[in-house]
Design a protein around this motif. Structure first.
Motif, short mmCIF file in Angstrom:
data_model
loop_
_atom_site.label_atom_id
_atom_site.label_comp_id
_atom_site.label_asym_id
_atom_site.label_seq_id
_atom_site.Cartn_x
_atom_site.Cartn_y
_atom_site.Cartn_z
N ASN A 1 0.81 -1.20 0.00
CA ASN A 1 0.00 0.00 0.00
C ASN A 1 0.85 1.26 0.00
O ASN A 1 0.78 2.08 0.90
N GLY A 2 1.69 1.40 -1.02
CA GLY A 2 2.53 2.57 -1.14
C GLY A 2 1.75 3.72 -1.75
O GLY A 2 0.55 3.64 -1.98
N PRO A 3 2.43 4.84 -2.04
CA PRO A 3 1.75 5.99 -2.62
C PRO A 3 1.26 5.66 -4.02
O PRO A 3 1.87 4.91 -4.77
N THR A 4 0.16 6.24 -4.40
CA THR A 4 -0.39 5.98 -5.72
C THR A 4 0.36 6.79 -6.76
O THR A 4 0.98 7.81 -6.48
N GLY A 5 0.29 6.34 -8.00
CA GLY A 5 0.94 7.05 -9.09
C GLY A 5 -0.07 7.33 -10.18
O GLY A 5 -1.19 7.74 -9.92
N GLN A 6 0.30 7.05 -11.42
CA GLN A 6 -0.58 7.35 -12.53
C GLN A 6 -1.79 6.43 -12.54
O GLN A 6 -1.68 5.24 -12.32
N VAL A 7 -2.94 7.02 -12.81
CA VAL A 7 -4.19 6.27 -12.87
C VAL A 7 -4.79 6.45 -14.25
O VAL A 7 -4.89 7.58 -14.76
N LEU A 8 -5.17 5.35 -14.87
CA LEU A 8 -5.82 5.38 -16.18
C LEU A 8 -7.32 5.16 -15.97
O LEU A 8 -7.73 4.17 -15.37
N VAL A 9 -8.12 6.08 -16.47
CA VAL A 9 -9.57 6.02 -16.28
C VAL A 9 -10.22 5.77 -17.64
O VAL A 9 -9.91 6.45 -18.63
N SER B 1 -11.17 2.43 -13.28
CA SER B 1 -9.98 3.14 -12.85
C SER B 1 -8.86 2.12 -12.65
O SER B 1 -8.98 1.21 -11.84
N LEU B 2 -7.75 2.29 -13.40
CA LEU B 2 -6.62 1.36 -13.34
C LEU B 2 -5.42 2.09 -12.74
O LEU B 2 -4.84 2.97 -13.38
N ASP B 3 -5.07 1.74 -11.51
CA ASP B 3 -3.95 2.38 -10.80
C ASP B 3 -2.68 1.59 -11.10
O ASP B 3 -2.53 0.44 -10.65
N LEU B 4 -1.74 2.19 -11.83
CA LEU B 4 -0.55 1.48 -12.27
C LEU B 4 0.44 1.26 -11.14
O LEU B 4 1.24 0.33 -11.20
N ASN B 5 0.41 2.12 -10.11
CA ASN B 5 1.32 1.95 -8.98
C ASN B 5 0.81 0.90 -8.02
O ASN B 5 1.53 -0.04 -7.67
N VAL C 1 -1.21 -3.16 -20.87
CA VAL C 1 -0.70 -3.02 -22.24
C VAL C 1 -1.81 -2.57 -23.19
O VAL C 1 -1.63 -1.66 -24.00
N LEU C 2 -2.98 -3.18 -23.08
CA LEU C 2 -4.08 -2.82 -23.97
C LEU C 2 -4.53 -1.38 -23.76
O LEU C 2 -4.72 -0.62 -24.72
N VAL C 3 -4.67 -0.98 -22.49
CA VAL C 3 -5.17 0.36 -22.19
C VAL C 3 -4.15 1.43 -22.58
O VAL C 3 -4.51 2.49 -23.11
N THR C 4 -2.87 1.17 -22.34
CA THR C 4 -1.84 2.16 -22.68
C THR C 4 -1.58 2.23 -24.18
O THR C 4 -0.88 3.13 -24.65
N HIS C 5 -2.12 1.28 -24.94
CA HIS C 5 -2.02 1.30 -26.40
C HIS C 5 -3.42 1.36 -27.02
O HIS C 5 -3.68 0.77 -28.08
N ALA C 6 -4.32 2.09 -26.35
CA ALA C 6 -5.71 2.19 -26.82
C ALA C 6 -5.77 2.65 -28.27
O ALA C 6 -5.05 3.58 -28.68
N GLY C 7 -6.60 1.98 -29.05
CA GLY C 7 -6.77 2.33 -30.46
C GLY C 7 -5.77 1.67 -31.39
O GLY C 7 -5.92 1.74 -32.61
N ARG C 8 -4.77 1.01 -30.84
CA ARG C 8 -3.76 0.34 -31.66
C ARG C 8 -4.01 -1.16 -31.68
O ARG C 8 -4.17 -1.78 -30.63
N VAL D 1 -9.53 6.66 -23.00
CA VAL D 1 -8.67 6.60 -21.81
C VAL D 1 -8.24 8.00 -21.39
O VAL D 1 -7.82 8.81 -22.22
N GLU D 2 -8.36 8.27 -20.10
CA GLU D 2 -7.87 9.51 -19.49
C GLU D 2 -6.76 9.18 -18.53
O GLU D 2 -6.85 8.20 -17.78
N ARG D 3 -5.71 9.96 -18.52
CA ARG D 3 -4.60 9.76 -17.59
C ARG D 3 -4.71 10.79 -16.48
O ARG D 3 -4.82 11.97 -16.74
N LYS D 4 -4.64 10.29 -15.24
CA LYS D 4 -4.74 11.19 -14.09
C LYS D 4 -3.62 10.90 -13.12
O LYS D 4 -3.10 9.79 -13.04
N LYS D 5 -3.26 11.91 -12.36
CA LYS D 5 -2.33 11.74 -11.25
C LYS D 5 -3.14 11.76 -9.96
O LYS D 5 -3.88 12.70 -9.69
#
Length: 247
Positions: free
Chosen positions: A136-144, A149-153, A177-184, A242-246
């Motif tokens: 349960n460390g600090p959160t990082g980038q979140v893909l929505v 909501s996909l928390d990469l950290n 991999v799929l979400v970070t390459h959305a549309g490809r 996909v939206e990228r959030k901190k």
């Protein structure tokens, strides 16, 4: 009730061969792991009630009426702990079925201890390289995307209702991999390269099995997927916005 924790990565070895259990226990304890051994499904369940584990080495052939495939399936009903299957049969069908029921990797006996360790370290790195009691460390980038909501950290997937959805290591890596390459459009070979570094042979059916399991968890209608779509003769494409959030 889980009562025991450890500052060291916790490993559960499930094998009915006492020689293999002792060999693995000695090796991994020397490498700094906290190792617990079990001879069958009953002992495995008892151990898992007592503590959290960072990974499980699970023999395919076990006594007591349940083999490793059945136990791997059982584990996945309530836990996303990484699992490496060990077997005396180097059978392609067994390997694929093991991946289908949720195993993260597969090694045939006789194996080299260094290879087992290399596979294990790779899986733990993908998980965040942290013991289960301290993830349960600090959160990082979140893909929505589309109510998810996909928390990469934290390596967590949540619905918009904040409901946590359990993913195996392989499922999480595949979805990332799929979400970070959305549309490809990604081929099966590309998906295997990006998620496993070709530690396993790129069996089409193994990739397809991961996709089927993912769809069951994120699609409204898995039989008519709207997020992870098949591209005939090529592979798969993620079609969500996909939206990228901190966080």
């Amino acid at each position: 009730m889980i009562t025991e924790t450890s500052p060291h990565p916790a490993l559960l070895v499930v094998d009915d061969d006492v020689r293999i259990r002792n060999m693995l226990a000695r090796y991994f304890e020397d490498e700094g792991y906290s190792v617990t051994c079990a001879a069958d499904g009953r002992e495995m369940r008892s151990s898992m009630k007592q503590r959290n584990f960072d990974a499980i080495l699970l023999d395919l052939s076990l006594p007591g009426g349940q083999d490793g495939l059945e136990l791997a399936r059982e584990i996945r009903t309530h836990s996303d702990v990484p699992t490496i299957m060990l077997t005396g049969r180097d059978d392609v069908v067994d390997r694929i079925v093991g991946l289908e029921v949720g195993a993260d990797d597969y090694l045939a006996k006789p194996f080299h201890l260094r290879e087992v360790h290399a596979r294990l370290k790779s899986i733990l790195r993908r998980r965040g390289a942290a013991p289960s009691a301290a993830r349960n460390g600090p959160t990082g980038q979140v893909l929505v995307f589309e109510g998810w909501s996909l928390d990469l950290n934290r390596r967590e997937l949540r619905r918009s209702s904040d409901e946590h959805v359990e993913l195996t290591t392989g499922e999480f890596d595949m979805l990332t991999v799929l979400v970070t390459h959305a549309g490809r459009v990604l081929t099966r070979d590309q998906l295997m390269d990006m998620t496993r570094g070709r530690q396993l042979e790129a069996f089409d059916r193994a990739v397809d099995a991961q996709i089927v399991r993912l769809r069951r968890k994120i699609e409204t209608d898995p039989k008519h997927p709207q997020l992870v779509k098949s591209v005939r003769g090529i592979g798969y494409v993620f079609t969500g916005t996909v939206e990228r959030k901190k966080d």
